[in-house]
Design an enzyme around this catalytic site. Structure first.
Site, PDB file in Angstrom:
ATOM      1  N   HIS A   1      13.369 -17.606  39.336  1.00  0.00           N
ATOM      2  CA  HIS A   1      12.248 -16.708  39.041  1.00  0.00           C
ATOM      3  C   HIS A   1      11.239 -16.772  40.169  1.00  0.00           C
ATOM      4  O   HIS A   1      11.014 -17.828  40.750  1.00  0.00           O
ATOM      5  CB  HIS A   1      11.543 -17.142  37.739  1.00  0.00           C
ATOM      6  CG  HIS A   1      10.189 -16.502  37.575  1.00  0.00           C
ATOM      7  ND1 HIS A   1      10.028 -15.244  37.047  1.00  0.00           N
ATOM      8  CD2 HIS A   1       8.942 -16.922  37.922  1.00  0.00           C
ATOM      9  CE1 HIS A   1       8.736 -14.932  37.075  1.00  0.00           C
ATOM     10  NE2 HIS A   1       8.054 -15.922  37.589  1.00  0.00           N
TER      11      HIS A   1
ATOM     12  N   THR B   1      16.762  -8.249  41.038  1.00  0.00           N
ATOM     13  CA  THR B   1      16.925  -8.833  39.701  1.00  0.00           C
ATOM     14  C   THR B   1      18.401  -8.928  39.312  1.00  0.00           C
ATOM     15  O   THR B   1      18.839  -9.960  38.790  1.00  0.00           O
ATOM     16  CB  THR B   1      16.159  -7.980  38.668  1.00  0.00           C
ATOM     17  OG1 THR B   1      14.782  -7.901  39.069  1.00  0.00           O
ATOM     18  CG2 THR B   1      16.255  -8.593  37.282  1.00  0.00           C
TER      19      THR B   1
ATOM     20  N   PHE C   1      16.760  -7.384  25.401  1.00  0.00           N
ATOM     21  CA  PHE C   1      17.341  -8.641  25.899  1.00  0.00           C
ATOM     22  C   PHE C   1      16.384  -9.829  25.772  1.00  0.00           C
ATOM     23  O   PHE C   1      16.745 -10.949  26.134  1.00  0.00           O
ATOM     24  CB  PHE C   1      17.790  -8.480  27.359  1.00  0.00           C
ATOM     25  CG  PHE C   1      16.697  -8.054  28.319  1.00  0.00           C
ATOM     26  CD1 PHE C   1      15.793  -8.971  28.829  1.00  0.00           C
ATOM     27  CD2 PHE C   1      16.572  -6.719  28.703  1.00  0.00           C
ATOM     28  CE1 PHE C   1      14.785  -8.588  29.705  1.00  0.00           C
ATOM     29  CE2 PHE C   1      15.565  -6.322  29.585  1.00  0.00           C
ATOM     30  CZ  PHE C   1      14.671  -7.257  30.080  1.00  0.00           C
TER      31      PHE C   1
ATOM     32  N   ASN D   1      20.533 -15.271  36.718  1.00  0.00           N
ATOM     33  CA  ASN D   1      20.154 -14.982  38.113  1.00  0.00           C
ATOM     34  C   ASN D   1      19.391 -16.116  38.795  1.00  0.00           C
ATOM     35  O   ASN D   1      18.664 -15.906  39.757  1.00  0.00           O
ATOM     36  CB  ASN D   1      19.466 -13.618  38.226  1.00  0.00           C
ATOM     37  CG  ASN D   1      18.163 -13.542  37.463  1.00  0.00           C
ATOM     38  OD1 ASN D   1      17.686 -14.547  36.936  1.00  0.00           O
ATOM     39  ND2 ASN D   1      17.562 -12.366  37.426  1.00  0.00           N
TER      40      ASN D   1
ATOM     41  N   TYR E   1       7.163 -14.719  29.678  1.00  0.00           N
ATOM     42  CA  TYR E   1       7.826 -13.410  29.737  1.00  0.00           C
ATOM     43  C   TYR E   1       7.236 -12.413  28.739  1.00  0.00           C
ATOM     44  O   TYR E   1       7.922 -11.474  28.331  1.00  0.00           O
ATOM     45  CB  TYR E   1       9.323 -13.574  29.482  1.00  0.00           C
ATOM     46  CG  TYR E   1      10.117 -14.076  30.679  1.00  0.00           C
ATOM     47  CD1 TYR E   1      10.100 -13.377  31.895  1.00  0.00           C
ATOM     48  CD2 TYR E   1      10.909 -15.224  30.593  1.00  0.00           C
ATOM     49  CE1 TYR E   1      10.832 -13.824  32.988  1.00  0.00           C
ATOM     50  CE2 TYR E   1      11.652 -15.673  31.685  1.00  0.00           C
ATOM     51  CZ  TYR E   1      11.614 -14.960  32.879  1.00  0.00           C
ATOM     52  OH  TYR E   1      12.358 -15.387  33.964  1.00  0.00           O
TER      53      TYR E   1
ATOM     54  N   ARG F   1      19.783 -14.800  45.146  1.00  0.00           N
ATOM     55  CA  ARG F   1      20.631 -14.180  44.118  1.00  0.00           C
ATOM     56  C   ARG F   1      21.859 -13.522  44.737  1.00  0.00           C
ATOM     57  O   ARG F   1      22.943 -13.530  44.139  1.00  0.00           O
ATOM     58  CB  ARG F   1      19.814 -13.166  43.316  1.00  0.00           C
ATOM     59  CG  ARG F   1      18.812 -13.831  42.361  1.00  0.00           C
ATOM     60  CD  ARG F   1      17.845 -12.804  41.806  1.00  0.00           C
ATOM     61  NE  ARG F   1      16.943 -13.334  40.782  1.00  0.00           N
ATOM     62  CZ  ARG F   1      15.847 -12.701  40.358  1.00  0.00           C
ATOM     63  NH1 ARG F   1      15.527 -11.518  40.875  1.00  0.00           N
ATOM     64  NH2 ARG F   1      15.079 -13.239  39.427  1.00  0.00           N
TER      65      ARG F   1
ATOM     66  N   LYS G   1      16.075 -21.650  37.276  1.00  0.00           N
ATOM     67  CA  LYS G   1      16.430 -21.494  35.865  1.00  0.00           C
ATOM     68  C   LYS G   1      17.541 -22.489  35.491  1.00  0.00           C
ATOM     69  O   LYS G   1      18.155 -23.110  36.375  1.00  0.00           O
ATOM     70  CB  LYS G   1      16.837 -20.043  35.620  1.00  0.00           C
ATOM     71  CG  LYS G   1      15.676 -19.053  35.875  1.00  0.00           C
ATOM     72  CD  LYS G   1      16.110 -17.604  35.688  1.00  0.00           C
ATOM     73  CE  LYS G   1      14.938 -16.646  35.940  1.00  0.00           C
ATOM     74  NZ  LYS G   1      15.350 -15.219  35.767  1.00  0.00           N
TER      75      LYS G   1
ATOM     76  N   GLU H   1       0.837 -17.729  36.265  1.00  0.00           N
ATOM     77  CA  GLU H   1       2.021 -18.511  35.929  1.00  0.00           C
ATOM     78  C   GLU H   1       1.884 -19.972  36.357  1.00  0.00           C
ATOM     79  O   GLU H   1       2.311 -20.873  35.626  1.00  0.00           O
ATOM     80  CB  GLU H   1       3.267 -17.855  36.563  1.00  0.00           C
ATOM     81  CG  GLU H   1       3.582 -16.500  35.912  1.00  0.00           C
ATOM     82  CD  GLU H   1       4.627 -15.671  36.648  1.00  0.00           C
ATOM     83  OE1 GLU H   1       5.200 -16.157  37.651  1.00  0.00           O
ATOM     84  OE2 GLU H   1       4.866 -14.523  36.219  1.00  0.00           O
TER      85      GLU H   1
ATOM     86  N   ARG I   1       9.839 -13.063  46.889  1.00  0.00           N
ATOM     87  CA  ARG I   1      10.649 -12.058  46.188  1.00  0.00           C
ATOM     88  C   ARG I   1      11.782 -11.555  47.093  1.00  0.00           C
ATOM     89  O   ARG I   1      12.884 -11.283  46.628  1.00  0.00           O
ATOM     90  CB  ARG I   1       9.769 -10.876  45.747  1.00  0.00           C
ATOM     91  CG  ARG I   1       8.685 -11.233  44.731  1.00  0.00           C
ATOM     92  CD  ARG I   1       9.137 -11.221  43.312  1.00  0.00           C
ATOM     93  NE  ARG I   1       9.492  -9.912  42.815  1.00  0.00           N
ATOM     94  CZ  ARG I   1       9.862  -9.684  41.557  1.00  0.00           C
ATOM     95  NH1 ARG I   1       9.900 -10.698  40.676  1.00  0.00           N
ATOM     96  NH2 ARG I   1      10.183  -8.480  41.161  1.00  0.00           N
TER      97      ARG I   1
HETATM   98  P1  DAT Z   1      12.668 -10.498  38.005  1.00  0.00           P
HETATM   99  O1  DAT Z   1      13.155 -11.840  37.485  1.00  0.00           O
HETATM  100  O2  DAT Z   1      13.499 -10.032  39.170  1.00  0.00           O
HETATM  101  O3  DAT Z   1      11.188 -10.477  38.279  1.00  0.00           O
HETATM  102  P2  DAT Z   1      12.065  -8.984  35.592  1.00  0.00           P
HETATM  103  O4  DAT Z   1      10.700  -9.566  35.663  1.00  0.00           O
HETATM  104  O5  DAT Z   1      12.186  -7.503  35.460  1.00  0.00           O
HETATM  105  O6  DAT Z   1      12.955  -9.422  36.860  1.00  0.00           O
HETATM  106  O7  DAT Z   1      12.852  -9.623  34.357  1.00  0.00           O
HETATM  107  C1  DAT Z   1      12.743 -10.994  34.101  1.00  0.00           C
HETATM  108  C2  DAT Z   1      14.102 -11.552  33.766  1.00  0.00           C
HETATM  109  O8  DAT Z   1      14.593 -10.917  32.575  1.00  0.00           O
HETATM  110  C3  DAT Z   1      15.172 -11.283  34.819  1.00  0.00           C
HETATM  111  O9  DAT Z   1      15.164 -12.225  35.849  1.00  0.00           O
HETATM  112  C4  DAT Z   1      16.424 -11.355  33.992  1.00  0.00           C
HETATM  113  C5  DAT Z   1      16.000 -10.747  32.661  1.00  0.00           C
HETATM  114  N1  DAT Z   1      16.313  -9.310  32.633  1.00  0.00           N
HETATM  115  C6  DAT Z   1      15.623  -8.327  33.237  1.00  0.00           C
HETATM  116  N2  DAT Z   1      16.184  -7.120  33.015  1.00  0.00           N
HETATM  117  C7  DAT Z   1      17.273  -7.376  32.247  1.00  0.00           C
HETATM  118  C8  DAT Z   1      18.289  -6.569  31.682  1.00  0.00           C
HETATM  119  N3  DAT Z   1      18.306  -5.231  31.834  1.00  0.00           N
HETATM  120  N4  DAT Z   1      19.255  -7.180  30.941  1.00  0.00           N
HETATM  121  C9  DAT Z   1      19.248  -8.513  30.761  1.00  0.00           C
HETATM  122  N5  DAT Z   1      18.320  -9.338  31.276  1.00  0.00           N
HETATM  123  C10 DAT Z   1      17.351  -8.776  31.995  1.00  0.00           C
HETATM  124 MG    MG Z   2       9.559 -10.641  36.959  1.00  0.00          MG
END
Ligand code: DAT
Ligand code: MG
Length: 151
Positions: free
Chosen positions: A117, A93, A59, A114, A51, A104, A11, A128, A87
């Site tokens: 991805h 996350t 968010f 973080n 996303y 992370r 990122k 993707e 992962r």
């Molecule tokens: P990951 O990236 O671990 O697969 P995710 O798919 O649930 O996690 O979410 C995608 C991204 O969105 C994550 O890397 C950061 C952001 N995100 C997720 N949950 C969040 C939250 N509660 N507040 C802020 N950003 C969030």
């Molecule tokens: Mg994800």
């Protein structure tokens, strides 16, 4: 476990903080095969499509601003069990919950920054990679180390 592919993306914070080499080397050293790699300024529409499962989250707008705030490094990686394994290498996350030793856990402190991805399923890995890469940007090749990684 069979050969899978996963989409890994460094990122904008990872690029800005000079962590590109560090992050790539973790997947490289593990023994996965890199099949696609580019530095890329992501348009808003692509970030939204990537996303889309999160579009109803509060968010979401901040997430899209973050992902489009600077160049990202797009990668396709292939290997046995690569989706779940990547992962694990990436960690939780929320970086504060990510174990030391994970990307992370070692390199980040906030969910909204973080650094990396990774696809969450083989189906999303394929989806993707197709979303972020053109067919001609992906390479099929045979690493010479293969017999030293697999029995
Ligand atoms: P990951 O990236 O671990 O697969 P995710 O798919 O649930 O996690 O979410 C995608 C991204 O969105 C994550 O890397 C950061 C952001 N995100 C997720 N949950 C969040 C939250 N509660 N507040 C802020 N950003 C969030
Ligand atoms: Mg994800």
């Amino acid at each position: 476990v069979e050969v899978e592919e996963t989409y890994i993306m460094i990122k904008p914070d990872g690029v800005q903080r000079g962590l590109v080499g560090e992050i790539i080397s973790r997947f490289e050293k593990k023994g996965f095969k890199l099949t696609g790699l580019k530095l890329f300024q992501c348009p808003k529409e692509l970030a939204q499509e990537h996303y889309k499962d999160l579009q109803s989250k509060p968010f979401f707008p901040k997430l899209i601003d973050y992902i489009t705030s600077g160049p990202v490094v797009c990668m396709a990686w292939e290997g046995v069990g690569v989706v779940a394994s990547a992962r694990k290498l990436i960690g939780a996350t929320n970086p504060l919950n990510a174990e030391p030793g994970t990307i992370r856990g070692d390199l980040a402190v906030q969910t909204g920054r973080n650094v990396v991805h990774g696809s969450d399923s083989p189906e999303n890995g394929k989806r993707e990679i197709a979303l972020w890469f053109k067919e001609e940007e992906l390479c099929e090749w045979a690493p010479v180390q293969e017999p030293w990684l697999k029995e």
